[in-house]
Design a protein around this motif. Sequence first.
Motif, short mmCIF file in Angstrom:
data_model
loop_
_atom_site.label_atom_id
_atom_site.label_comp_id
_atom_site.label_asym_id
_atom_site.label_seq_id
_atom_site.Cartn_x
_atom_site.Cartn_y
_atom_site.Cartn_z
N MET A 1 -5.23 -22.19 -2.09
CA MET A 1 -5.67 -21.33 -3.18
C MET A 1 -7.11 -21.67 -3.57
SD MET A 1 -3.90 -20.81 -6.86
CE MET A 1 -4.32 -19.37 -7.75
N CYS A 2 -7.90 -20.69 -3.78
CA CYS A 2 -9.29 -20.88 -4.12
C CYS A 2 -9.42 -21.24 -5.60
CB CYS A 2 -10.07 -19.60 -3.83
SG CYS A 2 -11.81 -19.74 -4.21
N PRO A 3 -10.11 -22.35 -5.91
CA PRO A 3 -10.25 -22.74 -7.32
C PRO A 3 -11.14 -21.80 -8.12
CG PRO A 3 -11.56 -24.17 -5.92
CD PRO A 3 -10.76 -23.28 -5.01
N PHE A 4 -11.86 -20.91 -7.44
CA PHE A 4 -12.78 -20.02 -8.13
C PHE A 4 -12.18 -18.66 -8.45
CE2 PHE A 4 -15.59 -22.62 -5.31
CZ PHE A 4 -15.99 -23.48 -6.31
N LYS A 5 -10.91 -18.43 -8.13
CA LYS A 5 -10.30 -17.11 -8.33
C LYS A 5 -10.33 -16.67 -9.79
CE LYS A 5 -7.51 -15.76 -4.64
NZ LYS A 5 -7.74 -14.56 -4.05
N GLU A 6 -10.25 -17.61 -10.70
CA GLU A 6 -10.18 -17.27 -12.13
C GLU A 6 -11.56 -17.23 -12.77
OE1 GLU A 6 -7.34 -16.27 -13.44
OE2 GLU A 6 -6.49 -16.60 -11.45
N LYS A 50 -20.55 -9.05 -8.67
CA LYS A 50 -19.90 -10.36 -8.55
C LYS A 50 -19.92 -10.83 -7.10
CE LYS A 50 -16.16 -8.99 -10.62
NZ LYS A 50 -14.80 -8.97 -11.18
N ILE A 51 -20.13 -12.12 -6.92
CA ILE A 51 -20.13 -12.72 -5.59
C ILE A 51 -18.69 -13.08 -5.21
CG2 ILE A 51 -20.57 -15.06 -6.46
CD1 ILE A 51 -22.37 -15.51 -4.03
N SER A 52 -18.34 -12.92 -3.96
CA SER A 52 -16.97 -13.18 -3.52
C SER A 52 -16.72 -14.68 -3.37
CB SER A 52 -16.70 -12.50 -2.19
OG SER A 52 -17.37 -13.19 -1.15
N PRO A 53 -15.48 -15.11 -3.60
CA PRO A 53 -15.14 -16.52 -3.38
C PRO A 53 -15.44 -16.98 -1.95
CG PRO A 53 -13.41 -15.45 -4.63
CD PRO A 53 -14.35 -14.37 -4.18
#
Length: 78
Positions: A1-6, A50-53
């Motif tokens: 899981m990407c920590p930047f999703k939120e 917005k920049i993508s994860p």
Amino acid sequence: MCPFKEMKMFLKINAFERFAKRNGYKNGYALIKELGCRAGTYTYLKDGGKISPDLVAEIYNRFGDDAMFEVIDFEEAK
């Protein structure tokens, strides 16, 4: 899981341009292409998109965390 999703993440365009030149690229457009993006993506990011994860991860993997925090504005989602 990407920590930047939120998080909402945006490219700091001026910092990205300086970073690109400092690292031997002609400009931010040349660097964004090297990172695997199209010209339209850079235009979108320059317009405040917005920049993508995935792109954040690519910047981190190639240049490290200092560079990532230098060129990306992180905002927590509400």
